[in-house]
Design an enzyme around this catalytic site. Structure first.
Site, PDB file in Angstrom:
ATOM      1  N   ASP A  75      14.049 -31.590  -1.193  1.00 32.55           N
ATOM      2  CA  ASP A  75      13.573 -32.268   0.005  1.00 32.55           C
ATOM      3  C   ASP A  75      12.559 -33.224  -0.490  1.00 32.55           C
ATOM      4  O   ASP A  75      11.715 -32.848  -1.136  1.00 32.55           O
ATOM      5  CB  ASP A  75      13.043 -31.239   1.021  1.00 32.55           C
ATOM      6  CG  ASP A  75      14.168 -30.447   1.550  1.00 32.55           C
ATOM      7  OD1 ASP A  75      15.238 -30.538   1.318  1.00 32.55           O
ATOM      8  OD2 ASP A  75      13.671 -29.458   2.303  1.00 32.55           O
TER       9      ASP A  75
ATOM     10  N   ASP B 171      18.780 -35.553   0.109  1.00 33.86           N
ATOM     11  CA  ASP B 171      18.402 -34.733   1.245  1.00 33.86           C
ATOM     12  C   ASP B 171      18.901 -35.634   2.197  1.00 33.86           C
ATOM     13  O   ASP B 171      18.558 -37.080   2.459  1.00 33.86           O
ATOM     14  CB  ASP B 171      16.962 -34.736   1.055  1.00 33.86           C
ATOM     15  CG  ASP B 171      16.295 -34.322   2.240  1.00 33.86           C
ATOM     16  OD1 ASP B 171      16.934 -33.896   3.322  1.00 33.86           O
ATOM     17  OD2 ASP B 171      14.821 -34.517   2.381  1.00 33.86           O
TER      18      ASP B 171
ATOM     19  N   HIS C 206      22.136 -31.151   2.129  1.00 37.89           N
ATOM     20  CA  HIS C 206      20.996 -30.621   3.084  1.00 37.89           C
ATOM     21  C   HIS C 206      21.141 -31.270   4.513  1.00 37.89           C
ATOM     22  O   HIS C 206      20.217 -32.296   4.918  1.00 37.89           O
ATOM     23  CB  HIS C 206      19.685 -30.975   2.551  1.00 37.89           C
ATOM     24  CG  HIS C 206      18.629 -30.197   3.126  1.00 37.89           C
ATOM     25  ND1 HIS C 206      18.308 -30.281   4.392  1.00 37.89           N
ATOM     26  CD2 HIS C 206      17.744 -29.152   2.659  1.00 37.89           C
ATOM     27  CE1 HIS C 206      17.198 -29.592   4.715  1.00 37.89           C
ATOM     28  NE2 HIS C 206      16.916 -28.961   3.629  1.00 37.89           N
TER      29      HIS C 206
ATOM     30  N   ASP D 139      13.677 -22.151   3.813  1.00 36.49           N
ATOM     31  CA  ASP D 139      15.298 -22.565   3.450  1.00 36.49           C
ATOM     32  C   ASP D 139      15.737 -22.874   2.086  1.00 36.49           C
ATOM     33  O   ASP D 139      16.895 -23.230   1.929  1.00 36.49           O
ATOM     34  CB  ASP D 139      15.540 -23.582   4.536  1.00 36.49           C
ATOM     35  CG  ASP D 139      14.717 -24.900   4.228  1.00 36.49           C
ATOM     36  OD1 ASP D 139      13.633 -24.705   3.749  1.00 36.49           O
ATOM     37  OD2 ASP D 139      15.165 -26.042   4.630  1.00 36.49           O
ATOM     38  N   HIS D 140      14.885 -22.879   1.299  1.00 34.73           N
ATOM     39  CA  HIS D 140      14.820 -22.964  -0.069  1.00 34.73           C
ATOM     40  C   HIS D 140      14.734 -21.611  -1.143  1.00 34.73           C
ATOM     41  O   HIS D 140      15.059 -21.465  -2.238  1.00 34.73           O
ATOM     42  CB  HIS D 140      14.422 -24.028  -0.670  1.00 34.73           C
ATOM     43  CG  HIS D 140      14.725 -25.472  -0.090  1.00 34.73           C
ATOM     44  ND1 HIS D 140      15.541 -26.092  -0.822  1.00 34.73           N
ATOM     45  CD2 HIS D 140      14.547 -25.995   1.146  1.00 34.73           C
ATOM     46  CE1 HIS D 140      15.913 -27.119  -0.035  1.00 34.73           C
ATOM     47  NE2 HIS D 140      15.324 -27.008   1.034  1.00 34.73           N
TER      48      HIS D 140
ATOM     49  N   ASP E 117      18.418 -10.957  12.303  1.00 34.97           N
ATOM     50  CA  ASP E 117      17.066 -11.238  11.900  1.00 34.97           C
ATOM     51  C   ASP E 117      17.158 -12.705  11.033  1.00 34.97           C
ATOM     52  O   ASP E 117      16.429 -13.686  11.413  1.00 34.97           O
ATOM     53  CB  ASP E 117      16.316 -10.219  11.117  1.00 34.97           C
ATOM     54  CG  ASP E 117      16.010  -9.019  11.835  1.00 34.97           C
ATOM     55  OD1 ASP E 117      15.611  -9.190  13.163  1.00 34.97           O
ATOM     56  OD2 ASP E 117      16.216  -7.924  11.192  1.00 34.97           O
TER      57      ASP E 117
ATOM     58  N   SER F 100       7.389 -36.230   9.930  1.00 35.38           N
ATOM     59  CA  SER F 100       8.390 -35.581   9.140  1.00 35.38           C
ATOM     60  C   SER F 100       8.040 -35.464   7.658  1.00 35.38           C
ATOM     61  O   SER F 100       7.429 -36.364   7.156  1.00 35.38           O
ATOM     62  CB  SER F 100       9.688 -36.142   9.367  1.00 35.38           C
ATOM     63  OG  SER F 100      10.641 -35.331   8.631  1.00 35.38           O
ATOM     64  N   GLY F 101       8.745 -34.498   7.002  1.00 34.68           N
ATOM     65  CA  GLY F 101       8.558 -34.399   5.627  1.00 34.68           C
ATOM     66  C   GLY F 101       9.688 -34.994   4.787  1.00 34.68           C
ATOM     67  O   GLY F 101       9.890 -34.733   3.589  1.00 34.68           O
ATOM     68  N   HIS F 102      10.681 -35.499   5.565  1.00 33.61           N
ATOM     69  CA  HIS F 102      12.067 -36.009   4.947  1.00 33.61           C
ATOM     70  C   HIS F 102      12.139 -37.678   5.115  1.00 33.61           C
ATOM     71  O   HIS F 102      11.620 -38.058   6.100  1.00 33.61           O
ATOM     72  CB  HIS F 102      13.121 -35.224   5.778  1.00 33.61           C
ATOM     73  CG  HIS F 102      13.142 -33.768   5.778  1.00 33.61           C
ATOM     74  ND1 HIS F 102      13.842 -33.086   4.691  1.00 33.61           N
ATOM     75  CD2 HIS F 102      12.595 -32.885   6.276  1.00 33.61           C
ATOM     76  CE1 HIS F 102      13.586 -31.847   4.630  1.00 33.61           C
ATOM     77  NE2 HIS F 102      13.117 -31.570   6.020  1.00 33.61           N
TER      78      HIS F 102
ATOM     79  N   HIS G  31       2.123 -35.339  14.561  1.00 32.16           N
ATOM     80  CA  HIS G  31       3.029 -34.745  13.501  1.00 32.16           C
ATOM     81  C   HIS G  31       4.165 -35.923  12.906  1.00 32.16           C
ATOM     82  O   HIS G  31       4.390 -36.732  13.604  1.00 32.16           O
ATOM     83  CB  HIS G  31       4.435 -33.769  14.308  1.00 32.16           C
ATOM     84  CG  HIS G  31       5.300 -33.296  13.302  1.00 32.16           C
ATOM     85  ND1 HIS G  31       5.068 -32.395  12.355  1.00 32.16           N
ATOM     86  CD2 HIS G  31       6.527 -33.653  13.303  1.00 32.16           C
ATOM     87  CE1 HIS G  31       6.232 -32.429  11.557  1.00 32.16           C
ATOM     88  NE2 HIS G  31       7.388 -32.850  12.232  1.00 32.16           N
TER      89      HIS G  31
END
Length: 555
Positions: A163, A195, A390, A77-78, A50, A366-368, A364
């Site tokens: 991030d 990051d 990361h 993921d955090h 899972d 990105s957040g990075h 869309h």
């Protein structure tokens, strides 16, 4: 003051050589603090698994030293591994209001309410934890309330960006705290951990507001229903979808468990502003004209059980795709999910939907941070030592090269792997051994009980199936009383392969007769002989290697 001979140790337990499972340990003297505690989703070959969480053996062995867990933001993921980790470590968890709101919801799912102390902090807050003084610094990301950390230690300051991206026009107006990062750089930073997710992208990362403009255009052009799939945690994106719907006079319904959950939490905590009367129940949209409906759903990654995938396969209990629907997939596929996303898009087109999904369509961002943003962070902080974090290994290497371009010495950059210990004094940094690190597989309620051997067996079963050989032996003589009987699953259908099965039985009989001749009565030896004889025969005949499971009974 630095205690004599004491060094600061930085130990990544996750997030290096991978995107996800982020977890970093900082140790000074007899005190440990932990930054983030995330999960990663299983790779294709991890059949039945899972989620995957970090191996925290090192923290459990030193649990008396662990003082706190600090969270940078509320992405899986955090924070995703915390329900499992907090069963082993009962320590306070520090995070912003939204991060803790999302965490509380996860802990409730695991029946872990009041299991630990959750301490809410705000950007610019300072807290003292043993020898560490921690400052929280606002950063922009694809979820509100994200922070970086400045950790002041007796040997120097460590900055962990979390991030981040450099969004000059964020949706909530909360710009990254340039002043604080610059001030830290001016005072002097020993180590920067930054990051690396988007280090391969040149230029700068577009502002989230750019997506809002594109959504407005698409919403005005759509003549019938609009269905938008996005990450449930991307609260800024959800805000822009709701705002675009409101401007067009459309009502919004939400589907998908995580999406409903996050919309509820974010609106209750004041991070999502929904105009009165805009939100409707999913059951009520059938009573509305199609041109007045917007549905926000999970499934932007093509997950087979998600709401969008079920709609695409006509398997959703309340919703189905109607020809003329505009479906917007407002996310890029995570590496490894491309096939799932492509399959979902194909099925949506087959159902008659107009699907907008291309990255170039502006739905869309990105957040990075991209390359130029990362350089700016390096130049603001001007660290003595640099640890890229990361990211997959190639990303860490590219981030290291970027750091060299802006003047950081190669010998002062540490490209580390999970479990490596990096020790720092005021003047020096060096690798100093390894601790236990790796992955713990979660399968249902089992945590860590599935390992490489079980995965190997699952892989063999999935590829070549299983043969069960049942033999009954006389206890005194060792002679075969009944059998051998062969049951096949996932290898061949017995009725259609009677000849092969009859030959297989003969081979087993011969093997058993040899055992009797040699007076072998040890079960494990008999089983091993049967397995070897049958395995060799089946491979010669079929070029397949099914799992062979001999079962011996005595009478």
């Amino acid at each position: 003051m630095a205690e004599k001979n004491e060094k600061l140790s930085i130990i990544p337990l996750g997030g290096l050589g991978e995107v996800g499972k982020n977890m970093t340990v900082m140790k000074y003297g007899k005190s440990i603090i932990v930054i983030d505690c995330g999960l990663i989703f299983p790779e294709d070959e991890m059949l039945g698994i899972d989620i995957v969480i970090p191996d925290i053996s090192y923290l459990v062995e030193n649990k008396n030293m662990v003082k706190a867990i600090l969270l940078t933001h509320g992405h899986e993921d955090h924070i995703g591994a915390l329900p499992y980790v907090l069963k082993e470590l009962n320590v306070p968890v520090y995070g912003t209001k939204l991060t803790l709101g999302l965490l509380e919801s996860k802990l409730k799912e695991h029946n872990m309410v009041n299991v630990t102390k959750l301490v809410s902090i705000k950007p610019r807050d300072k807290i003292k934890i043993g020898p560490f003084e921690v400052e929280f610094i606002r950063v922009s990301h694809s979820i509100p309330d994200s922070v970086g950390l400045a950790i002041h230690t007796p040997v120097g300051t460590v900055v962990h960006t979390g991030d981040f991206k450099l969004d000059q026009t964020p949706v909530d107006g909360e710009v990254l705290d340039f002043y604080k990062f610059a001030e830290l750089g001016e005072k002097g930073v020993l180590v920067l951990m930054s990051d690396s997710t988007n280090v391969e992208r040149p230029g700068i990362t577009m502002s989230e507001k750019y997506v809002g403009q594109t959504l407005d255009e698409v919403f005005y052009q759509a003549s019938e229903r609009i269905i938008v799939a996005s990450f449930a945690s991307n609260i800024h994106r959800l805000q822009q979808i709701i705002s675009a719907a409101y401007k067009c006079g459309r009502k919004v319904a939400v589907t998908g468990r995580s999406m409903v959950n996050n919309v509820t939490i974010a609106s209750e905590l004041g991070y999502l502003h929904i105009p009165k009367g805009t939100l409707v129940e999913i059951e009520d949209i059938v009573n509305l004209p199609k041109e007045q409906v917007v549905i926000i759903t999970t499934g932007s990654q093509g997950e087979p059980m998600s709401a969008l995938a079920r709609m695409a396969m006509s398997d959703h209990k309340r919703l189905e795709i109607i020809p003329g629907d505009t479906v917007i997939i407002s996310a890029n596929p995570i590496p490894g999910n491309e096939k799932l996303v492509a399959r979902t898009i194909d099925h949506l087109f087959k159902q008659g939907a107009n699907v907008i999904h291309e990255a170039v369509s502006g739905i869309h961002v990105s957040g990075h941070a991209s390359q130029e943003d990362l350089k700016l962070m390096l130049n603001l902080i001007k660290p003595k030592f640099f640890i890229p974090v990361h990211g997959e290994y190639r990303m860490l290497v590219k981030h290291a090269r970027l750091a060299q371009e802006v003047g950081i010495k190669e010998e002062n950059i540490f490209i580390a792997e999970n479990g490596q210990v990096i020790e720092f004094t005021k003047r020096k940094g060096s690798f100093a051994g390894k601790v236990t690190a790796g992955r713990v597989l979660v399968d249902g309620l089992g945590v860590g009980d599935v390992g490489n051997i079980v995965l190997r067996d699952r892989k063999q079963l999935s590829q070549d199936g299983i043969l069960i050989v049942v033999i009954t032996l006389n206890k005194e003589t060792g002679m075969v009383v009944a059998g051998p009987d062969i049951v096949s699953r996932g290898f061949v259908y017995v009725r259609e392969s009677e000849e092969l099965m009859d030959e297989a039985k003969e081979k087993v009989k011969i093997s058993l007769e040899k055992c009797v001749e040699r007076q072998v009565s040890d079960w494990s030896t008999i089983k091993s002989n049967v397995r070897d004889t049958l395995g060799k025969f089946l491979y010669e005949r079929t070029r397949r290697r099914p799992m062979i499971l001999p079962i011996i009974m005595e009478v």
